[in-house]
Design an enzyme around this catalytic site. Structure first.
Site, short mmCIF file in Angstrom:
data_model
loop_
_atom_site.label_atom_id
_atom_site.label_comp_id
_atom_site.label_asym_id
_atom_site.label_seq_id
_atom_site.Cartn_x
_atom_site.Cartn_y
_atom_site.Cartn_z
N GLU A 195 0.83 -1.13 0.02
CA GLU A 195 -0.03 0.01 -0.10
C GLU A 195 0.92 1.31 0.05
O GLU A 195 1.94 1.37 0.69
CB GLU A 195 -0.98 0.12 1.32
CG GLU A 195 -1.64 1.25 1.30
CD GLU A 195 -2.76 1.17 2.71
OE1 GLU A 195 -2.85 0.19 3.29
OE2 GLU A 195 -3.58 2.13 2.50
N ASN A 226 -6.67 1.92 2.71
CA ASN A 226 -7.32 2.72 2.97
C ASN A 226 -7.07 3.91 1.90
O ASN A 226 -7.46 4.90 1.60
CB ASN A 226 -6.99 3.57 4.37
CG ASN A 226 -7.72 2.52 5.60
OD1 ASN A 226 -8.39 1.77 5.26
ND2 ASN A 226 -7.08 2.76 6.84
N ASN A 237 -12.32 -0.78 -0.60
CA ASN A 237 -11.53 -1.26 0.56
C ASN A 237 -12.26 -0.83 1.86
O ASN A 237 -12.53 0.35 2.06
CB ASN A 237 -10.03 -0.58 0.64
CG ASN A 237 -9.48 -1.07 1.78
OD1 ASN A 237 -9.12 -2.19 2.23
ND2 ASN A 237 -9.15 -0.04 2.95
N GLU A 238 -12.58 -1.81 2.65
CA GLU A 238 -13.15 -1.47 4.02
C GLU A 238 -14.36 -0.43 4.08
O GLU A 238 -14.25 0.52 4.91
CB GLU A 238 -11.90 -1.18 5.23
CG GLU A 238 -11.30 -2.52 5.14
CD GLU A 238 -10.03 -2.24 6.29
OE1 GLU A 238 -10.00 -0.92 7.09
OE2 GLU A 238 -9.45 -3.03 6.91
N TYR A 288 -6.75 -7.87 11.97
CA TYR A 288 -5.79 -7.81 12.74
C TYR A 288 -5.60 -8.23 14.36
O TYR A 288 -6.57 -7.93 14.93
CB TYR A 288 -5.15 -6.42 12.87
CG TYR A 288 -4.88 -6.00 11.19
CD1 TYR A 288 -3.66 -6.09 10.64
CD2 TYR A 288 -5.93 -5.20 10.59
CE1 TYR A 288 -3.41 -5.91 9.47
CE2 TYR A 288 -5.60 -4.87 9.11
CZ TYR A 288 -4.44 -5.26 8.81
OH TYR A 288 -4.13 -4.83 7.37
N GLU A 320 -6.37 -9.06 3.95
CA GLU A 320 -5.69 -8.34 5.07
C GLU A 320 -5.67 -9.18 6.31
O GLU A 320 -6.77 -9.27 7.05
CB GLU A 320 -6.15 -6.68 5.53
CG GLU A 320 -5.57 -5.75 4.38
CD GLU A 320 -6.14 -4.34 4.59
OE1 GLU A 320 -5.90 -4.04 5.69
OE2 GLU A 320 -6.55 -3.56 3.67
N GLN A 363 1.47 -5.97 5.81
CA GLN A 363 1.79 -5.95 4.50
C GLN A 363 3.08 -6.26 4.21
O GLN A 363 3.83 -7.20 4.95
CB GLN A 363 1.63 -4.40 4.28
CG GLN A 363 0.51 -3.64 4.47
CD GLN A 363 0.14 -2.32 4.09
OE1 GLN A 363 1.12 -1.76 3.35
NE2 GLN A 363 -0.89 -1.77 4.26
O1 AHR Z 1 -3.04 -2.54 6.39
C1 AHR Z 1 -3.18 -1.37 6.90
C2 AHR Z 1 -4.49 -0.78 6.90
O2 AHR Z 1 -5.49 -1.42 7.66
C3 AHR Z 1 -5.29 -0.56 5.59
O3 AHR Z 1 -4.96 0.54 4.90
C4 AHR Z 1 -6.57 -0.75 5.71
O4 AHR Z 1 -7.47 -1.17 4.74
C5 AHR Z 1 -6.96 -1.60 7.07
O5 AHR Z 1 -7.56 -0.82 7.98
#
Ligand code: AHR
Length: 503
Positions: free
Chosen positions: A27, A72, A172-173, A244, A292, A351
């Site tokens: 990203e 994002n 995305n999201e 995450y 992700e 990432q």
């Molecule tokens: O990977 C970091 C961020 O986490 C990304 O930009 C977003 O998609 C997620 O919230």
């Protein structure tokens, strides 16, 4: 020593080991692109400014697909800014990460990097500030051979052949209030369906990913998937999942059991997709792109973007330093993804470089591997053929977040051609060794090729540029195979790989 046993049988096939399970993510965020993959002043940089040492470690990591350009970031991105002569490209505010985007790397540079890294590019389109037309323009630029405005612009920019990108993320999201252009499920579902329908008119063979939930704790989790898939079902192939994990308030036991949440997440999304399938009388199945996932200490100061008048280029952001326990969790999350290979058809470790990443760089300087590099690389390089469901008998450990969970979590892969069998196992106990007995009666005569374990008496050990090797997976000398049974002792807070082959 806690006793545990697993039975491996070649008939218990979940599905194929999919190369796309071992994807990652680049990203425009922090130092992932600039001073990460791209660092023209670096001694190993090539004519495009790409670091040769990063390319080398990307290949060693065994990455299959790479998602780009966000995240994002994509929700405010104008892809046309970053094509053509570099000196004419505008600098823009990146609102997602409160940074300045110099647009030195864009779609053409990324495609050249992906070819050098031998990875499949997976693109995301902006459905935050933009819509159907801009997605179509980017698709035309990437995939149409020539003879139109955007395809001829690509050729003029040096790429005669189309990139033929197969996988595309529709935004995305979009469920997240932090997202630029955040939408309700109904709003997003309609836009995603219309974008997908139009993109398929250009190229019917695309694989399209609708945005699912940003994590399983979102207030809209479940309902978001139901509404979005009701709108998009016939137009998309996958729904995304993002997750995450991090050790919260020193609760190591719950952190080590993070894969319990990933299991729940995957199974809930699959069930929701199947409910929409039934209600809509659809024939096909929707699969999951877990595009992700990682450990990410989101509450730490370095995860906070700059603010005020400070709009830096490539600031230090989200540069988590991973310890041994983090790597054990990453190894366990891979076990969860593999166990669900029937529904998870793609995944991206978020990432790749510097930003919550397995690979770290110094601008113009050294490169090193984080602890999480090892379970990913070993799994990607050795898990082949078919994923096997195991019959697991494990002692339980108590966790504050998930209640009682199995101390041992494991999965196996079997390559019917070579006969190779791989067992991946995590000991999630904070205190006890696990004595693992593997019943191999379905695979008579296998011999042990290698048993490696990642563990350390101090599970907070962290790799640095000065020392990224003194704690790494080491030969587990307790591993033995005899009479179609394997035996191995797994220390607390550990991840292991057992490789077996025909004699
Ligand atoms: O990977 C970091 C961020 O986490 C990304 O930009 C977003 O998609 C997620 O919230």
């Amino acid at each position: 020593m806690l006793p545990a046993s697993v039975t491996v049988d070649p008939a218990f096939v979940v599905g194929p080991v999919r190369r796309r399970t071992f994807g990652s993510f680049v990203e425009h965020l922090g130092r992932c692109v600039y001073t990460g993959i791209h660092d023209p002043g670096h001694p190993t940089a090539d004519a495009d400014g790409f670091r040769g040492d990063v390319l080398e470690l990307t290949r060693e990591l065994g990455v299959s697909t790479v998602r780009y350009p966000g995240g994002n970031f994509v929700s405010g991105y104008r892809w046309e800014d970053a094509i053509g002569p570099v000196e004419q490209r505008p600098r823009r505010l990146d609102l997602a990460w409160h940074s300045t985007e110099p647009n030195l790397v864009g779609v053409d540079e990324f495609m050249r990097w992906a070819a050098k890294a031998a990875v499949e590019p997976m693109m995301a389109v902006n459905l935050g500030t933009r819509g159907v037309q801009e997605a179509l323009d980017l698709l035309e630029y990437c995939n149409v051979p020539g003879g139109t405005e955007w395809s001829d612009r690509r050729r003029a920019n040096g790429a005669e052949d189309p990139y033929r990108v197969r996988m595309w993320c529709l935004g995305n999201e979009m469920d997240g209030p932090w997202q630029i252009g955040h939408k309700t499920a109904e709003e997003y579902g309609r836009l995603a369906a219309e974008t997908a329908r139009a993109m398929r008119m250009v190229d019917p063979d695309l694989e399209l990913v609708a945005c699912g939930s940003s994590n399983s704790g979102m207030p809209t989790f479940g309902e978001w998937e139901r509404v979005v898939l009701t709108e998009t079902y016939e137009h998309v192939d996958h729904i995304s999942a993002h997750a995450y994990y991090w050790e919260q308030d020193g609760d190591l036991a719950s952190f080590l059991a993070s894969a319990v949440d990933m299991d729940y997440f995957i199974e809930s999304v699959a069930a929701t997709a199947d409910a929409v399938r039934a209600a809509g009388k659809h024939a096909k199945r929707i699969h999951i792109s877990f595009d992700e996932w990682n450990v990410w200490y989101q509450k730490r100061a370095e995860s906070r973007p700059p603010s005020g008048d400070d709009w830096p280029v490539a600031p230090v952001l989200l540069e988590d330093r991973y310890n041994v326990a983090d790597a054990v969790v990453v190894g366990n999350l891979l076990i969860s993804l593999l166990r669900h290979t029937d529904r998870v058809h793609a995944a991206s470790l978020a990432q790749l470089v510097n930003v919550i990443a397995p690979i770290m760089t110094e601008p113009g300087g050294r490169i090193w591997k984080q602890t999480i590099f090892h379970p990913f690389a070993l799994t990607s390089n050795h898990a082949k053929g078919e994923v096997l469901r195991l019959a697991v008998d494990s002692p339980l450990v108590e966790t504050a977040r998930f209640g009682e969970v199995q101390a041992l979590d494991a999965v196996a892969t079997h390559d019917p051609e070579s006969g190779d069998l791989v067992v991946l196992a995590t000991n999630r106990s904070v205190t006890d060794d696990v004595a693992l007995d593997v019943d191999l009666r379905g695979f008579p005569g296998l011999r042990l090729v290698e048993a490696l374990t990642l563990a350390n008496p101090d599970h907070t050990w962290t790799a640095t540029a000065d020392d990224d090797a003194s704690v790494a997976p080491r030969a587990n000398t307790t591993a033995k195979v005899a009479d179609d049974r394997a035996h191995v002792e797994l220390p607390p807070v550990s991840w292991s790989i057992l490789r077996l082959a025909r004699s």
